[in-house]
Design a protein around this motif. Structure first.
Motif, PDB file in Angstrom:
ATOM      1  N   GLY A 103       0.809  -1.215   0.000  1.00  0.00           N
ATOM      2  CA  GLY A 103       0.000   0.000   0.000  1.00  0.00           C
ATOM      3  C   GLY A 103       0.841   1.264   0.000  1.00  0.00           C
ATOM      4  O   GLY A 103       2.073   1.232   0.053  1.00  0.00           O
ATOM      5  N   GLU A 104       0.146   2.375  -0.052  1.00  0.00           N
ATOM      6  CA  GLU A 104       0.809   3.670  -0.049  1.00  0.00           C
ATOM      7  C   GLU A 104       1.630   3.822   1.234  1.00  0.00           C
ATOM      8  O   GLU A 104       1.143   3.599   2.328  1.00  0.00           O
ATOM      9  N   GLY A 105       2.867   4.170   1.086  1.00  0.00           N
ATOM     10  CA  GLY A 105       3.745   4.308   2.242  1.00  0.00           C
ATOM     11  C   GLY A 105       4.503   3.035   2.580  1.00  0.00           C
ATOM     12  O   GLY A 105       5.393   3.048   3.421  1.00  0.00           O
ATOM     13  N   GLY A 106       4.118   1.933   1.957  1.00  0.00           N
ATOM     14  CA  GLY A 106       4.815   0.675   2.206  1.00  0.00           C
ATOM     15  C   GLY A 106       4.818   0.292   3.672  1.00  0.00           C
ATOM     16  O   GLY A 106       3.814   0.425   4.352  1.00  0.00           O
ATOM     17  N   LEU A 107       5.956  -0.127   4.145  1.00  0.00           N
ATOM     18  CA  LEU A 107       6.085  -0.573   5.526  1.00  0.00           C
ATOM     19  C   LEU A 107       6.668   0.491   6.450  1.00  0.00           C
ATOM     20  O   LEU A 107       6.951   0.218   7.603  1.00  0.00           O
ATOM     21  N   GLN A 108       6.842   1.663   5.936  1.00  0.00           N
ATOM     22  CA  GLN A 108       7.315   2.839   6.649  1.00  0.00           C
ATOM     23  C   GLN A 108       7.605   2.630   8.141  1.00  0.00           C
ATOM     24  O   GLN A 108       6.717   2.636   8.981  1.00  0.00           O
ATOM     25  N   ASN A 109       8.843   2.426   8.456  1.00  0.00           N
ATOM     26  CA  ASN A 109       9.328   2.299   9.835  1.00  0.00           C
ATOM     27  C   ASN A 109       8.800   1.095  10.601  1.00  0.00           C
ATOM     28  O   ASN A 109       8.769   1.102  11.827  1.00  0.00           O
ATOM     29  N   MET A 110       8.362   0.078   9.886  1.00  0.00           N
ATOM     30  CA  MET A 110       7.954  -1.139  10.593  1.00  0.00           C
ATOM     31  C   MET A 110       8.279  -2.394   9.794  1.00  0.00           C
ATOM     32  O   MET A 110       7.673  -3.426   9.995  1.00  0.00           O
ATOM     33  N   ASP A 111       9.263  -2.293   8.899  1.00  0.00           N
ATOM     34  CA  ASP A 111       9.623  -3.455   8.093  1.00  0.00           C
ATOM     35  C   ASP A 111      10.071  -4.622   8.961  1.00  0.00           C
ATOM     36  O   ASP A 111       9.736  -5.766   8.677  1.00  0.00           O
ATOM     37  N   ASP A 112      10.795  -4.342  10.038  1.00  0.00           N
ATOM     38  CA  ASP A 112      11.238  -5.414  10.932  1.00  0.00           C
ATOM     39  C   ASP A 112      10.044  -6.102  11.593  1.00  0.00           C
ATOM     40  O   ASP A 112       9.994  -7.327  11.696  1.00  0.00           O
ATOM     41  N   THR A 113       9.075  -5.339  12.012  1.00  0.00           N
ATOM     42  CA  THR A 113       7.874  -5.890  12.649  1.00  0.00           C
ATOM     43  C   THR A 113       7.107  -6.762  11.668  1.00  0.00           C
ATOM     44  O   THR A 113       6.611  -7.841  12.024  1.00  0.00           O
ATOM     45  N   TRP A 114       7.007  -6.310  10.428  1.00  0.00           N
ATOM     46  CA  TRP A 114       6.282  -7.046   9.394  1.00  0.00           C
ATOM     47  C   TRP A 114       6.963  -8.385   9.101  1.00  0.00           C
ATOM     48  O   TRP A 114       6.310  -9.431   9.032  1.00  0.00           O
ATOM     49  N   ILE A 115       8.276  -8.354   8.952  1.00  0.00           N
ATOM     50  CA  ILE A 115       9.032  -9.587   8.679  1.00  0.00           C
ATOM     51  C   ILE A 115       8.895 -10.563   9.846  1.00  0.00           C
ATOM     52  O   ILE A 115       8.676 -11.760   9.651  1.00  0.00           O
ATOM     53  N   GLU A 116       9.011 -10.053  11.064  1.00  0.00           N
ATOM     54  CA  GLU A 116       8.865 -10.914  12.244  1.00  0.00           C
ATOM     55  C   GLU A 116       7.462 -11.513  12.321  1.00  0.00           C
ATOM     56  O   GLU A 116       7.298 -12.678  12.696  1.00  0.00           O
ATOM     57  N   ALA A 117       6.442 -10.742  11.970  1.00  0.00           N
ATOM     58  CA  ALA A 117       5.069 -11.256  11.993  1.00  0.00           C
ATOM     59  C   ALA A 117       4.902 -12.400  11.002  1.00  0.00           C
ATOM     60  O   ALA A 117       4.320 -13.435  11.337  1.00  0.00           O
ATOM     61  N   LEU A 118       5.425 -12.225   9.795  1.00  0.00           N
ATOM     62  CA  LEU A 118       5.336 -13.304   8.807  1.00  0.00           C
ATOM     63  C   LEU A 118       6.089 -14.544   9.279  1.00  0.00           C
ATOM     64  O   LEU A 118       5.610 -15.666   9.127  1.00  0.00           O
ATOM     65  N   GLY A 119       7.263 -14.338   9.839  1.00  0.00           N
ATOM     66  CA  GLY A 119       8.041 -15.468  10.341  1.00  0.00           C
ATOM     67  C   GLY A 119       7.350 -16.188  11.484  1.00  0.00           C
ATOM     68  O   GLY A 119       7.387 -17.415  11.583  1.00  0.00           O
ATOM     69  N   ARG A 120       6.702 -15.427  12.345  1.00  0.00           N
ATOM     70  CA  ARG A 120       6.018 -15.996  13.501  1.00  0.00           C
ATOM     71  C   ARG A 120       4.815 -16.834  13.088  1.00  0.00           C
ATOM     72  O   ARG A 120       4.421 -17.760  13.798  1.00  0.00           O
ATOM     73  N   LEU A 121       4.225 -16.518  11.932  1.00  0.00           N
ATOM     74  CA  LEU A 121       3.088 -17.302  11.455  1.00  0.00           C
ATOM     75  C   LEU A 121       3.479 -18.751  11.215  1.00  0.00           C
ATOM     76  O   LEU A 121       2.656 -19.652  11.316  1.00  0.00           O
ATOM     77  N   ASN A 122       4.763 -18.968  10.854  1.00  0.00           N
ATOM     78  CA  ASN A 122       5.290 -20.309  10.674  1.00  0.00           C
ATOM     79  C   ASN A 122       4.462 -21.112   9.666  1.00  0.00           C
ATOM     80  O   ASN A 122       4.103 -22.251   9.912  1.00  0.00           O
ATOM     81  N   LEU A 123       4.172 -20.458   8.540  1.00  0.00           N
ATOM     82  CA  LEU A 123       3.375 -21.101   7.503  1.00  0.00           C
ATOM     83  C   LEU A 123       4.275 -21.677   6.427  1.00  0.00           C
ATOM     84  O   LEU A 123       5.361 -21.176   6.183  1.00  0.00           O
ATOM     85  N   PRO A 124       3.794 -22.709   5.740  1.00  0.00           N
ATOM     86  CA  PRO A 124       4.582 -23.256   4.632  1.00  0.00           C
ATOM     87  C   PRO A 124       4.705 -22.222   3.508  1.00  0.00           C
ATOM     88  O   PRO A 124       3.888 -21.323   3.374  1.00  0.00           O
ATOM     89  N   ARG A 125       5.684 -22.347   2.697  1.00  0.00           N
ATOM     90  CA  ARG A 125       5.963 -21.406   1.606  1.00  0.00           C
ATOM     91  C   ARG A 125       4.757 -21.207   0.692  1.00  0.00           C
ATOM     92  O   ARG A 125       4.530 -20.124   0.188  1.00  0.00           O
ATOM     93  N   ARG A 126       3.925 -22.171   0.536  1.00  0.00           N
ATOM     94  CA  ARG A 126       2.787 -22.103  -0.367  1.00  0.00           C
ATOM     95  C   ARG A 126       1.715 -21.112   0.080  1.00  0.00           C
ATOM     96  O   ARG A 126       0.742 -20.880  -0.607  1.00  0.00           O
ATOM     97  N   ALA A 127       1.884 -20.482   1.226  1.00  0.00           N
ATOM     98  CA  ALA A 127       0.867 -19.565   1.738  1.00  0.00           C
ATOM     99  C   ALA A 127       0.663 -18.373   0.823  1.00  0.00           C
ATOM    100  O   ALA A 127      -0.297 -17.638   0.967  1.00  0.00           O
ATOM    101  N   GLY A 128       1.553 -18.153  -0.115  1.00  0.00           N
ATOM    102  CA  GLY A 128       1.322 -17.154  -1.143  1.00  0.00           C
ATOM    103  C   GLY A 128       1.698 -15.735  -0.774  1.00  0.00           C
ATOM    104  O   GLY A 128       1.132 -14.801  -1.289  1.00  0.00           O
TER     105      GLY A 128
END
Length: 130
Positions: A103-128
């Motif tokens: 979206g507009e503004g991207g991850l603006q000052n929270m890219d680390d939080t976003w990456i950690e959230a995706l990692g914490r989901l612990n989903l298989p690669r196929r999650a898309g």
């Protein structure tokens, strides 16, 4: 709101309708007051971050998107929401997280939080994601 949080933390499964019956009045009141101060924004995010832990996380995400569409915001305003989404362990949050990043503004000052959230989901690669 703290009652819902306590129930969820103790392992209770709450329906989205039950959660909305309690949280929607606070959400609507906060939106009607405007989000011009940190206190209102914090209350709103506190409410929204509980919704994906309901029995229907997909419908909860729809409600979150509806609320977010009501006002102009910066991505970093929702850092705590992104963190909470990572704890849901539900792949239904991945499209929302991806949309937020693109979206507009991207991850603006929270890219680390976003990456950690995706990692914490612990989903298989196929999650898309991405």
């Amino acid at each position: 709101m703290s009652g819902i949080r306590a129930l969820l933390q103790s392992g209770a499964v709450l329906t989205l309708d039950t959660m909305l019956a309690v949280l929607d009045p606070a959400i609507e009141h906060t939106l009607s007051q405007g989000l011009y101060n940190d206190q209102n924004l914090s209350l709103l995010v506190d409410c929204l971050e509980l919704l994906p832990f309901s029995d229907d996380p997909a419908r909860a995400i729809v409600r979150i998107e509806e609320v977010m569409a009501h006002f102009e915001h910066r991505p970093y305003h929702f850092r705590d929401l992104v963190t909470a989404l990572g704890h849901t362990r539900s792949e239904t949050v991945v499209p929302f997280l991806t949309k937020l990043a693109r979206g507009e503004g991207g991850l603006q000052n929270m890219d680390d939080t976003w990456i950690e959230a995706l990692g914490r989901l612990n989903l298989p690669r196929r999650a898309g994601c991405c």
